[in-house]
Motif scaffolding. Structure first.
Motif: not given
Length: 242
Positions: A2-5, A53-58, A96-106
């Motif tokens: 699961e990739l989540r906040r 709100p300017d920070r995103v941690l997944l 995992i790195a690629t999946d997390l990177f793509e989730a972050t981009d989305e």
């Protein structure tokens, strides 16, 4: 997976993943890593980051275990910077790195970010190769302090370059405003300024709110324009600004 906040309850796991990732990826002393983790990811600082709100941690959650996380900050308008992408060494090689990177981009796209930048320490060969493999190119460098020592960070971008514009410095020499390398300010973006068009040496910053050079930056990355009061928040968290 699961990739989540990230949530407040993830704080201990985030620190553990960062500690193991830094130890595996960089030639840092164990005490330096411990000090950096406490400086960047202490409980109160993580709580503040999670509410910003300017920070995103997944996080990447594998059956209830956090095995990776990404930390991003929304910078100038429609621009964000991926500061760190840490994967527990025991879970590397699984994509995992690629999946997390793509989730972050989305996730950043949902925040109307159109231009993603990435930062990675220059000595991390795998990290630099990761950005290059994903179509990014190196557009500049910066520095980050880890336990009182400065390290070079490479900056990667995915969009087309806008170029560097020559302006006059107070001493009469030309310096170059990099329109591809900018950070969000409280009033308007700050652009990195180099002493040469090639971008070999950093000169300072250009405040686009009042079109003046802003040279003052502290070790945590806080910039303040002395002319108009435009301010960039610290890139890394410092207790003085919490």
């Amino acid at each position: 997976m699961e990739l989540r906040r990230a949530r407040p309850a993830d704080s201990p796991a985030i620190r553990d993943v960062a500690r193991r990732s830094l130890g595996a990826s960089y030639s840092l002393e164990p005490q330096a890593i411990t000090n950096a983790i406490e400086e960047w990811y202490a409980e109160d600082r993580l709580a503040t980051m999670l509410s910003d709100p300017d920070r995103v941690l997944l996080v990447a959650d594998d059956a209830g275990q956090v095995v990776a996380f990404s930390e991003s900050v929304v910078a100038a308008a429609n621009t964000a910077t991926l500061l760190w992408l840490h994967v527990d060494p025991a879970h590397r090689g699984k994509g995992i790195a690629t999946d997390l990177f793509e989730a972050t981009d989305e996730e950043l796209e949902r925040l109307d970010v159109l231009d993603l930048r990435g930062r990675v320490l220059a000595e991390n060969e795998a990290g630099n190769a990761f950005y290059q493999d994903h179509g990014f190119r190196r557009v500049g460098t910066d520095t980050v302090e880890i336990d009182g020592r400065s390290y070079v960070e490479n900056i990667y971008a995915e969009s087309e370059q806008w170029g560097r514009e020559a302006i006059d410095a107070p001493d009469g020499h030309s310096v170059y405003v990099d329109h591809d390398n900018h950070e969000r300010g409280s009033l308007a973006p700050f652009h990195v300024v180099f002493t040469t068009r090639e971008g070999d040496d950093r000169y300072g910053y250009f405040c686009s709110n009042c079109n003046t050079l802003a040279l003052a930056m502290d070790s945590m990355g806080r910039i303040e324009c002395e002319t108009c009061g435009n301010v960039r928040k610290p890139v890394r968290w410092d207790a003085a600004y919490l």
